[in-house]
Write a protein that holds these residues in place. Structure first.
Motif, PDB file in Angstrom:
ATOM      1  N   ALA A  14      59.016  56.879  29.152  1.00  0.00           N
ATOM      2  CA  ALA A  14      59.744  55.638  29.446  1.00  0.00           C
ATOM      3  C   ALA A  14      60.021  55.513  30.942  1.00  0.00           C
ATOM      4  N   LYS A  15      60.425  56.595  31.577  1.00  0.00           N
ATOM      5  CA  LYS A  15      60.684  56.566  33.026  1.00  0.00           C
ATOM      6  C   LYS A  15      59.416  56.214  33.795  1.00  0.00           C
ATOM      7  N   ARG A  16      58.321  56.843  33.423  1.00  0.00           N
ATOM      8  CA  ARG A  16      57.045  56.599  34.098  1.00  0.00           C
ATOM      9  C   ARG A  16      56.621  55.136  33.936  1.00  0.00           C
ATOM     10  N   GLU A  17      56.757  54.614  32.720  1.00  0.00           N
ATOM     11  CA  GLU A  17      56.395  53.217  32.464  1.00  0.00           C
ATOM     12  C   GLU A  17      57.308  52.261  33.235  1.00  0.00           C
ATOM     13  N   ALA A  18      58.600  52.563  33.286  1.00  0.00           N
ATOM     14  CA  ALA A  18      59.552  51.719  34.018  1.00  0.00           C
ATOM     15  C   ALA A  18      59.224  51.718  35.512  1.00  0.00           C
ATOM     16  N   LEU A  19      58.943  52.884  36.067  1.00  0.00           N
ATOM     17  CA  LEU A  19      58.607  52.971  37.489  1.00  0.00           C
ATOM     18  C   LEU A  19      57.312  52.229  37.806  1.00  0.00           C
ATOM     19  N   ASP A  20      56.338  52.325  36.919  1.00  0.00           N
ATOM     20  CA  ASP A  20      55.082  51.605  37.111  1.00  0.00           C
ATOM     21  C   ASP A  20      55.321  50.092  37.096  1.00  0.00           C
ATOM     22  N   ALA A  21      56.107  49.613  36.139  1.00  0.00           N
ATOM     23  CA  ALA A  21      56.397  48.178  36.056  1.00  0.00           C
ATOM     24  C   ALA A  21      57.179  47.719  37.288  1.00  0.00           C
ATOM     25  N   TYR A  22      58.089  48.558  37.779  1.00  0.00           N
ATOM     26  CA  TYR A  22      58.862  48.211  38.974  1.00  0.00           C
ATOM     27  C   TYR A  22      57.948  48.065  40.189  1.00  0.00           C
ATOM     28  N   ALA A  23      56.986  48.963  40.332  1.00  0.00           N
ATOM     29  CA  ALA A  23      56.018  48.875  41.433  1.00  0.00           C
ATOM     30  C   ALA A  23      55.182  47.604  41.302  1.00  0.00           C
ATOM     31  N   ARG A  24      54.759  47.293  40.096  1.00  0.00           N
ATOM     32  CA  ARG A  24      53.959  46.073  39.869  1.00  0.00           C
ATOM     33  C   ARG A  24      54.784  44.818  40.157  1.00  0.00           C
ATOM     34  N   TYR A  25      56.080  44.855  39.808  1.00  0.00           N
ATOM     35  CA  TYR A  25      56.992  43.747  40.121  1.00  0.00           C
ATOM     36  C   TYR A  25      56.966  43.464  41.628  1.00  0.00           C
ATOM     37  N   TRP A  26      57.082  44.511  42.427  1.00  0.00           N
ATOM     38  CA  TRP A  26      57.083  44.323  43.877  1.00  0.00           C
ATOM     39  C   TRP A  26      55.728  43.839  44.380  1.00  0.00           C
ATOM     40  N   ASP A  27      54.638  44.296  43.787  1.00  0.00           N
ATOM     41  CA  ASP A  27      53.304  43.787  44.146  1.00  0.00           C
ATOM     42  C   ASP A  27      53.235  42.284  43.903  1.00  0.00           C
ATOM     43  N   GLU A  28      53.713  41.853  42.738  1.00  0.00           N
ATOM     44  CA  GLU A  28      53.649  40.430  42.374  1.00  0.00           C
ATOM     45  C   GLU A  28      54.631  39.599  43.198  1.00  0.00           C
ATOM     46  N   LEU A  29      55.781  40.158  43.528  1.00  0.00           N
ATOM     47  CA  LEU A  29      56.749  39.462  44.369  1.00  0.00           C
ATOM     48  C   LEU A  29      56.162  39.256  45.763  1.00  0.00           C
ATOM     49  N   GLN A  30      55.539  40.290  46.282  1.00  0.00           N
ATOM     50  CA  GLN A  30      54.900  40.192  47.591  1.00  0.00           C
ATOM     51  C   GLN A  30      53.821  39.104  47.576  1.00  0.00           C
ATOM     52  N   LEU A  31      53.023  39.054  46.527  1.00  0.00           N
ATOM     53  CA  LEU A  31      51.985  38.038  46.383  1.00  0.00           C
ATOM     54  C   LEU A  31      52.602  36.636  46.306  1.00  0.00           C
ATOM     55  N   SER A  32      53.686  36.499  45.541  1.00  0.00           N
ATOM     56  CA  SER A  32      54.363  35.202  45.407  1.00  0.00           C
ATOM     57  C   SER A  32      54.884  34.701  46.753  1.00  0.00           C
ATOM     58  N   TYR A  33      55.475  35.593  47.519  1.00  0.00           N
ATOM     59  CA  TYR A  33      56.038  35.198  48.808  1.00  0.00           C
ATOM     60  C   TYR A  33      54.941  34.955  49.841  1.00  0.00           C
ATOM     61  N   ALA A  34      53.797  35.603  49.693  1.00  0.00           N
ATOM     62  CA  ALA A  34      52.688  35.390  50.623  1.00  0.00           C
ATOM     63  C   ALA A  34      52.099  33.989  50.485  1.00  0.00           C
ATOM     64  N   LYS A  35      52.248  33.396  49.299  1.00  0.00           N
ATOM     65  CA  LYS A  35      51.724  32.043  49.105  1.00  0.00           C
ATOM     66  C   LYS A  35      52.823  31.021  48.837  1.00  0.00           C
ATOM     67  N   ALA A  36      54.073  31.478  48.900  1.00  0.00           N
ATOM     68  CA  ALA A  36      55.238  30.624  48.668  1.00  0.00           C
ATOM     69  C   ALA A  36      55.151  29.921  47.316  1.00  0.00           C
ATOM     70  N   SER A  37      54.695  30.668  46.314  1.00  0.00           N
ATOM     71  CA  SER A  37      54.598  30.139  44.952  1.00  0.00           C
ATOM     72  C   SER A  37      54.398  31.289  43.975  1.00  0.00           C
ATOM     73  N   THR A  38      54.985  31.147  42.800  1.00  0.00           N
ATOM     74  CA  THR A  38      54.751  32.149  41.765  1.00  0.00           C
ATOM     75  C   THR A  38      53.551  31.769  40.898  1.00  0.00           C
ATOM     76  N   GLU A  39      53.033  30.553  41.087  1.00  0.00           N
ATOM     77  CA  GLU A  39      51.860  30.117  40.326  1.00  0.00           C
ATOM     78  C   GLU A  39      50.666  31.016  40.647  1.00  0.00           C
ATOM     79  N   GLY A  40      49.934  31.403  39.611  1.00  0.00           N
ATOM     80  CA  GLY A  40      48.754  32.234  39.811  1.00  0.00           C
ATOM     81  C   GLY A  40      49.073  33.705  40.033  1.00  0.00           C
ATOM     82  N   THR A  41      50.336  34.082  39.822  1.00  0.00           N
ATOM     83  CA  THR A  41      50.703  35.495  39.932  1.00  0.00           C
ATOM     84  C   THR A  41      51.104  35.996  38.542  1.00  0.00           C
TER      85      THR A  41
END
Length: 150
Positions: A14-41
């Motif tokens: 569970a810890k490993r899965e939570a940490l992986d999802a948290y890292a992916r969250y930041w990847d997707e947040l970074q992508l959203s802010y790079a295009k100023a939209s959550t669309e397509g993320t």
């Protein structure tokens, strides 16, 4: 001859899965802010509740004022500080050092970096609350710890 397999530790999984999802969250947040939209993320795959609303609002505000984020954010030393795996909705707290020193606010048209306040923290402690939903772990809150550098 096959090796005996190690018993699976559900809490460690569970810890490993939570940490992986948290890292992916930041990847997707970074992508959203790079295009100023959550669309397509895939932000909705890794965020819900307050964290998702905040990501969507931030992206819309950036779009409105003509800004994007360039560079990269680094999530250092993410650690599960609490795990409640036996609850109806399993959840965890993750503490990490967020490094935004190479993440810049940029004018979308001119490509000029925004002037940021001097003395602002660019490396600080952030605590995420994450829950395991039927379709996976999702960050529901991400809270910078005011004035706590790392």
């Amino acid at each position: 001859m096959s090796q005996p397999s190690k018993p699976v530790n559900p809490a460690e999984t569970a810890k490993r899965e939570a940490l992986d999802a948290y890292a992916r969250y930041w990847d997707e947040l970074q992508l959203s802010y790079a295009k100023a939209s959550t669309e397509g993320t895939d932000i909705k795959k890794y965020a819900a509740g307050v964290a998702l609303v905040q990501a969507e609002q931030d992206a819309k505000e950036m779009q409105k004022v003509g800004q994007v984020m360039t560079g990269s954010v680094r999530v250092g030393s993410p650690t599960v500080t609490r795990l409640d795996a036996d609850r109806e909705v399993p959840n965890a707290k993750i503490s990490s050092c967020l490094d935004i020193s190479r993440w810049d606010v940029v004018d979308r048209k001119t490509k000029k970096k925004a002037v940021m306040p001097s003395g602002r923290l660019t490396k600080y402690v952030i605590v995420g609350t994450i829950e395991r939903w039927p379709d996976g772990w999702k960050v529901i809150k991400d809270e910078p710890q005011e004035g706590k550098p790392c």
